[in-house]
Design a protein around this motif. Structure first.
Motif, short mmCIF file in Angstrom:
data_model
loop_
_atom_site.label_atom_id
_atom_site.label_comp_id
_atom_site.label_asym_id
_atom_site.label_seq_id
_atom_site.Cartn_x
_atom_site.Cartn_y
_atom_site.Cartn_z
N ARG A 142 0.82 -1.23 0.00
CA ARG A 142 0.00 0.00 0.00
C ARG A 142 0.85 1.27 0.00
O ARG A 142 0.57 2.22 0.72
N LYS A 143 1.86 1.27 -0.85
CA LYS A 143 2.70 2.46 -0.98
C LYS A 143 2.15 3.43 -2.03
O LYS A 143 2.64 4.55 -2.15
N ASN A 144 1.15 2.99 -2.80
CA ASN A 144 0.55 3.88 -3.79
C ASN A 144 -0.38 4.87 -3.08
O ASN A 144 -0.83 4.64 -1.97
N VAL A 145 -0.69 5.97 -3.76
CA VAL A 145 -1.44 7.07 -3.15
C VAL A 145 -2.91 6.72 -2.98
O VAL A 145 -3.51 6.94 -1.93
N PHE A 146 -3.51 6.19 -4.06
CA PHE A 146 -4.96 5.99 -4.08
C PHE A 146 -5.28 4.49 -4.06
O PHE A 146 -5.07 3.81 -5.07
N PRO A 147 -5.79 3.95 -2.98
CA PRO A 147 -6.06 2.52 -2.90
C PRO A 147 -7.12 2.04 -3.88
O PRO A 147 -7.18 0.85 -4.19
N ASP A 148 -7.96 2.97 -4.36
CA ASP A 148 -9.04 2.58 -5.28
C ASP A 148 -8.68 2.84 -6.74
O ASP A 148 -9.52 2.65 -7.62
N ILE A 186 3.70 4.06 -19.29
CA ILE A 186 4.31 5.07 -18.42
C ILE A 186 5.42 4.40 -17.61
O ILE A 186 5.19 3.38 -16.94
N ILE A 187 6.62 4.96 -17.67
CA ILE A 187 7.75 4.42 -16.92
C ILE A 187 8.19 5.47 -15.92
O ILE A 187 8.55 6.59 -16.29
N SER A 188 8.14 5.12 -14.65
CA SER A 188 8.39 6.12 -13.60
C SER A 188 9.87 6.42 -13.40
O SER A 188 10.24 7.53 -13.02
N LYS A 189 10.74 5.41 -13.66
CA LYS A 189 12.16 5.57 -13.37
C LYS A 189 13.00 4.90 -14.43
O LYS A 189 12.68 3.80 -14.87
N GLU A 190 14.09 5.57 -14.85
CA GLU A 190 14.98 5.01 -15.86
C GLU A 190 15.69 3.77 -15.35
O GLU A 190 15.81 2.77 -16.05
N GLY A 191 16.21 3.84 -14.14
CA GLY A 191 16.89 2.69 -13.57
C GLY A 191 15.88 1.73 -12.98
O GLY A 191 14.68 1.81 -13.23
N VAL A 192 16.37 0.80 -12.17
CA VAL A 192 15.50 -0.20 -11.55
C VAL A 192 14.68 0.45 -10.44
O VAL A 192 15.23 1.08 -9.54
N PHE A 193 13.37 0.30 -10.52
CA PHE A 193 12.46 0.84 -9.51
C PHE A 193 12.37 -0.14 -8.34
O PHE A 193 12.16 -1.33 -8.53
N ASP A 194 12.56 0.39 -7.13
CA ASP A 194 12.46 -0.42 -5.92
C ASP A 194 11.23 0.04 -5.14
O ASP A 194 11.21 1.13 -4.58
N GLY A 195 10.21 -0.82 -5.09
CA GLY A 195 8.96 -0.46 -4.44
C GLY A 195 9.05 -0.28 -2.94
O GLY A 195 8.06 0.11 -2.31
N ASP A 199 12.58 7.14 -2.02
CA ASP A 199 12.64 8.08 -3.15
C ASP A 199 11.85 7.54 -4.35
O ASP A 199 11.19 8.31 -5.05
N ASP A 200 11.96 6.24 -4.60
CA ASP A 200 11.22 5.65 -5.71
C ASP A 200 9.72 5.71 -5.46
O ASP A 200 8.93 5.96 -6.38
N ASN A 205 4.43 8.08 -6.61
CA ASN A 205 3.30 8.79 -6.00
C ASN A 205 3.01 10.10 -6.73
O ASN A 205 1.85 10.46 -6.97
N GLU A 206 4.06 10.83 -7.08
CA GLU A 206 3.89 12.11 -7.77
C GLU A 206 3.20 11.91 -9.13
O GLU A 206 2.34 12.70 -9.53
N ILE A 207 3.59 10.85 -9.81
CA ILE A 207 2.97 10.56 -11.11
C ILE A 207 1.51 10.18 -10.93
O ILE A 207 0.64 10.62 -11.71
N GLU A 208 1.21 9.40 -9.91
CA GLU A 208 -0.18 9.01 -9.64
C GLU A 208 -1.04 10.23 -9.34
O GLU A 208 -2.18 10.34 -9.82
N ILE A 209 -0.51 11.16 -8.57
CA ILE A 209 -1.25 12.38 -8.24
C ILE A 209 -1.50 13.21 -9.48
O ILE A 209 -2.61 13.73 -9.70
#
Length: 225
Positions: A142-148, A186-195, A199-200, A205-209
């Motif tokens: 549940r690290k994403n901004v909007f659960p729905d 949509i790709i959030s990060k050029e390198g490997v994204f760590d959930g 910072d990742d 989250n910024e993109i989701e908003i």
């Protein structure tokens, strides 16, 4: 550091055993392209390990004769190669979600471009409603901004054209346009994204908003209606 990668694909296709076998074959290839490792065999599940080892479904990515005799969908909900690699299918009322989940033991082995190349087949072959690539439990924890709403995570495909001007914080936007699909990866990060990385998580989250503010991030219930 281990990296748990989870691929979710929501397809709307009329299902059949040949198509199901093709999905699994392709997912095995996808797994190989990301991990750079080949498995000698993949097996159907069973009540015990001994029984499962008698049910070889694929030699590498080539299907065995066993798959031609199994009851429709009775046994093909998942296949596995070892304790860290399993391909699973979850049924929904509006179609199927195909889940690919495995562990990369060394984060440096993950290559974003090889993942994108592997996804091309799905975009060219199947009608895709949405596609997500998550790592280290970003959505599960549940690290994403909007659960729905759909999570962005590392990569999110939506069936709409989105421009870099609309979402400038995204690392990359790839337009998908063919006979089957028209949308944006949509790709959030050029390198490997760590959930699990702070910072990742903030970047996703910024993109989701921003997507939500533009009315571009669907509610989960909208995907299944």
């Amino acid at each position: 550091m281990d990296l748990l990668i989870k691929l979710d694909i929501e397809l709307h296709e009329e299902m059949s055993i040949p198509l199901l076998i093709d999905i699994f074959s392709r997912m095995i290839l996808t797994c190989e392209s990301i991990t750079h490792e080949k498995e000698a065999a993949w097996y159907l599940t069973a009540d015990t390990l001994e029984e499962a080892l008698q049910k070889k479904a694929f030699n590498e990515y080539a299907p065995t004769d066993l798959l031609e005799t199994i009851p429709y969908f009775d046994c093909m909900e998942s296949i596995w190669a070892n304790e860290t690699k399993a391909l699973k299918i979850k049924y929904t009322s509006s179609g199927l979600i195909y889940n690919l989940e495995f562990i990369i033991e060394e984060i440096n082995h993950v290559n974003k471009n090889s993942i994108i190349d592997a996804l091309d087949y799905y975009f060219d072959t199947y009608k895709i409603v949405c596609m997500r690539i998550d790592t280290n439990g970003y959505r599960y924890n549940r690290k994403n901004v909007f659960p729905d709403r759909l999570p962005v995570g590392w990569m999110l495909y939506l069936n709409q054209i989105i421009t870099q001007e609309q979402v400038p914080m995204a690392a990359q936007l790839i337009t998908i346009e063919n006979e089957k699909n028209k949308g944006t990866l949509i790709i959030s990060k050029e390198g490997v994204f760590d959930g699990s990385n702070k910072d990742d998580i903030k970047k996703s989250n910024e993109i989701e908003i921003q997507l939500t503010a533009l009315g571009l991030l669907p509610l989960i219930r909208e995907i299944y209606n």
